[in-house]
Write an enzyme that holds these catalytic residues in place. Structure first.
Site, PDB file in Angstrom:
ATOM      1  N   GLY A  47      -7.841  56.242 114.025  1.00  0.00           N
ATOM      2  CA  GLY A  47      -7.274  55.360 113.012  1.00  0.00           C
ATOM      3  C   GLY A  47      -6.950  53.957 113.502  1.00  0.00           C
ATOM      4  O   GLY A  47      -7.229  52.971 112.823  1.00  0.00           O
ATOM      5  N   CYS A  94      -6.672  47.924 137.186  1.00  0.00           N
ATOM      6  CA  CYS A  94      -5.929  47.897 138.436  1.00  0.00           C
ATOM      7  C   CYS A  94      -5.694  49.338 138.895  1.00  0.00           C
ATOM      8  O   CYS A  94      -4.932  50.061 138.278  1.00  0.00           O
ATOM      9  CB  CYS A  94      -4.612  47.192 138.202  1.00  0.00           C
ATOM     10  N   GLN A 142     -15.438  53.417 118.308  1.00  0.00           N
ATOM     11  CA  GLN A 142     -15.634  51.965 118.152  1.00  0.00           C
ATOM     12  C   GLN A 142     -16.662  51.621 117.078  1.00  0.00           C
ATOM     13  O   GLN A 142     -16.773  50.464 116.683  1.00  0.00           O
ATOM     14  CB  GLN A 142     -16.070  51.333 119.483  1.00  0.00           C
ATOM     15  N   THR A 197       1.823  70.581 111.855  1.00  0.00           N
ATOM     16  CA  THR A 197       2.071  69.921 110.568  1.00  0.00           C
ATOM     17  C   THR A 197       1.422  68.542 110.569  1.00  0.00           C
ATOM     18  O   THR A 197       1.520  67.794 111.541  1.00  0.00           O
ATOM     19  CB  THR A 197       3.603  69.807 110.320  1.00  0.00           C
ATOM     20  N   THR A 229      -8.870  60.611 121.387  1.00  0.00           N
ATOM     21  CA  THR A 229      -8.923  61.437 122.604  1.00  0.00           C
ATOM     22  C   THR A 229      -8.861  62.922 122.253  1.00  0.00           C
ATOM     23  O   THR A 229      -9.629  63.729 122.792  1.00  0.00           O
ATOM     24  CB  THR A 229      -7.749  61.051 123.545  1.00  0.00           C
TER      25      THR A 229
HETATM   26  N1  PLP Z   1     -13.201  56.490 122.611  1.00  0.00           N
HETATM   27  C1  PLP Z   1     -13.391  55.170 122.626  1.00  0.00           C
HETATM   28  C2  PLP Z   1     -14.786  54.634 122.670  1.00  0.00           C
HETATM   29  C3  PLP Z   1     -12.309  54.301 122.614  1.00  0.00           C
HETATM   30  O1  PLP Z   1     -12.505  52.986 122.654  1.00  0.00           O
HETATM   31  C4  PLP Z   1     -11.007  54.859 122.600  1.00  0.00           C
HETATM   32  C5  PLP Z   1      -9.816  53.973 122.643  1.00  0.00           C
HETATM   33  O2  PLP Z   1      -9.862  52.897 123.197  1.00  0.00           O
HETATM   34  C6  PLP Z   1     -10.863  56.246 122.553  1.00  0.00           C
HETATM   35  C7  PLP Z   1     -11.981  57.035 122.569  1.00  0.00           C
HETATM   36  C8  PLP Z   1      -9.520  56.888 122.520  1.00  0.00           C
HETATM   37  O3  PLP Z   1      -8.945  56.793 121.225  1.00  0.00           O
HETATM   38  P1  PLP Z   1      -7.376  57.037 121.051  1.00  0.00           P
HETATM   39  O4  PLP Z   1      -6.691  55.846 121.603  1.00  0.00           O
HETATM   40  O5  PLP Z   1      -7.196  57.172 119.571  1.00  0.00           O
HETATM   41  O6  PLP Z   1      -7.070  58.295 121.769  1.00  0.00           O
END
Ligand code: PLP
Length: 393
Positions: free
Chosen positions: A199, A324, A178, A236, A72
């Site tokens: 990760g 939901c 993914q 950090t 994210t």
């Molecule tokens: N993008 C995709 C396609 C994802 O499937 C996900 C997590 O499910 C994310 C972004 C977000 O990753 P993170 O959980 O590391 O923030």
């Protein structure tokens, strides 16, 4: 009870080799990699090694790798950086099926006054490339399109999309959270400017991600603070997480063949046997351009959540395609964008496998799921209607 874990697109188990690699960095080698002393310096050298391993998995240069806290953060950083570097441009292109890490940010930016084009997909979840090409304008600041969809596994032609953006001088970002580790990626042979990975989707722990930034791409940091990551991401470093990610990328490179053979074969068997055993079931998403580990199956006239609850009693973990929201069960935005009929989209289940799954895992699902569906359908007033019986509830 044995756990049959088929929810690897949600998160993965930290691989044992990865755990072993990271553990010493909590207690024995806890120095700050930026310190002048050699106790910290040795940690810094390990970070350099991890950066090389991550870069190597995606065919990048180590200098193009910035460590972040998650997918994210990487997605947000990429989009906000492109907007900051194109102050005269007001247009963002994305797709209707992005993960909330991109989708919700774009909705937020639309409220702030940006013009956002969210590209449609067809009934198989494939991107409309004509609509894409037509939507590229001199006012476009960034294109952000995912490499592979987290719900259906459908793979988008992002390299072609990036080529079209590059021809027009437009910055291209892809959320490859993914895709990385499941399909080969070589950043030397495409023109994608920025790429996000996370990760915990490839057997490293939660809390570490990467933003790849192609050399020469203008960049504005999102987290402003210390000089870490060459001033491109303050804070950090999550040393154990980064060491773990390096090891996980090394493992992913070694296991890439298995994704296409072992994992694909298990996924295909699961899919074929469920579709054969359960009437009025279907796969959501194209069968061809798809991640080898994912299948999203709809079972008509029942709720995905009820299926998950009953599967849980046998130790089977999967995800449903609904979320939901405010007390009502809404089908996922991905299935809605694909035009999956209401009666189908509500009863959708995503199974996502990993190299650690076995034939015995698939045997259990194939044995237990058909009676679960049958049981739920008996209780479903809609199913009763289609069977010519009277709904009593
Ligand atoms: N993008 C995709 C396609 C994802 O499937 C996900 C997590 O499910 C994310 C972004 C977000 O990753 P993170 O959980 O590391 O923030």
């Amino acid at each position: 009870m044995r756990t049959v874990y088929l929810d690897n697109n949600a998160t993965t188990m930290v691989a044992r080799e990865v755990l072993e690699e990271m553990l010493p960095f909590f207690h024995d080698y806890y120095g700050n990699p930026s310190s002048m002393h050699s106790f910290g310096g040795q940690v810094g050298r390990k970070l350099t090694e991890a950066r090389q391993k991550v870069a190597s998995l995606i065919g990048a240069d180590p200098e193009e790798i910035i460590f972040t806290s998650c997918g994210t953060e990487s997605d947000n950083t990429a989009i906000m950086s492109a907007l900051a570097n194109n102050p005269g441009k007001n247009h963002i292109i994305t797709s209707r099926v992005e993960h909330p890490a991109v989708k919700v940010l774009c909705e937020h930016l639309a409220q702030k006054g940006y013009r956002v084009t969210a590209l449609s997909v067809d009934t198989e979840g494939k991107l409309d490339m004509d609509e894409y090409e037509a939507s590229l304008t001199p006012d476009t600041a960034i294109v952000s399109i995912m490499w592979a969809n987290n719900e259906t596994g459908v793979i988008f032609p992002v390299e072609e999309a990036a080529r079209l953006a590059r021809e027009r001088g437009i910055c291209f970002h892809t959320d490859a959270v993914q895709a990385v580790g499941k399909i080969p990626i070589d950043m030397k042979s495409n023109t994608i400017d920025m790429l996000s990975l996370s990760g915990h989707k490839l057997h490293a722990p939660k809390g570490v991600g990467v933003l790849y930034i192609r050399k020469g791409t203008r960049f504005s940091p999102f987290l402003i603070g210390g000089h870490q990551e060459k001033g491109r991401r303050g804070g950090t470093e999550n040393v154990p997480g980064i060491i773990a990610l390096g090891k996980a990328c090394e493992l992913a490179a070694a296991n890439m063949g298995k994704e296409n053979t072992h994992v694909r074969a298990l996924r295909d068997r699961l899919e074929t046997e469920l579709l054969n055993a359960i009437p009025q079931s279907r796969v959501n998403g194209t069968r061809n351009e798809r991640l080898p580990n994912t299948t999203n199956i709809s079972f008509e006239f029942i709720e995905g959540e009820s299926i998950l609850l009953l599967m849980d009693q046998y130790g089977i973990c999967a995800s449903s395609g609904s979320a939901c929201t405010s007390g009502s069960l809404q089908p996922s935005h991905v299935l809605r964008a694909m035009g999956v009929p209401y009666t189908m989209s509500h009863g959708s289940v995503r199974f996502s496998l990993s190299v650690y799954n076995t034939d015995e895992d698939i045997d259990l699902v194939v044995k237990e799921l058909p009676p679960i569906i049958e049981k739920l359908r008996v209780l479903s007033p809609y199913w009763a209607t289609t069977q010519g019986a009277c709904a009593t509830a």
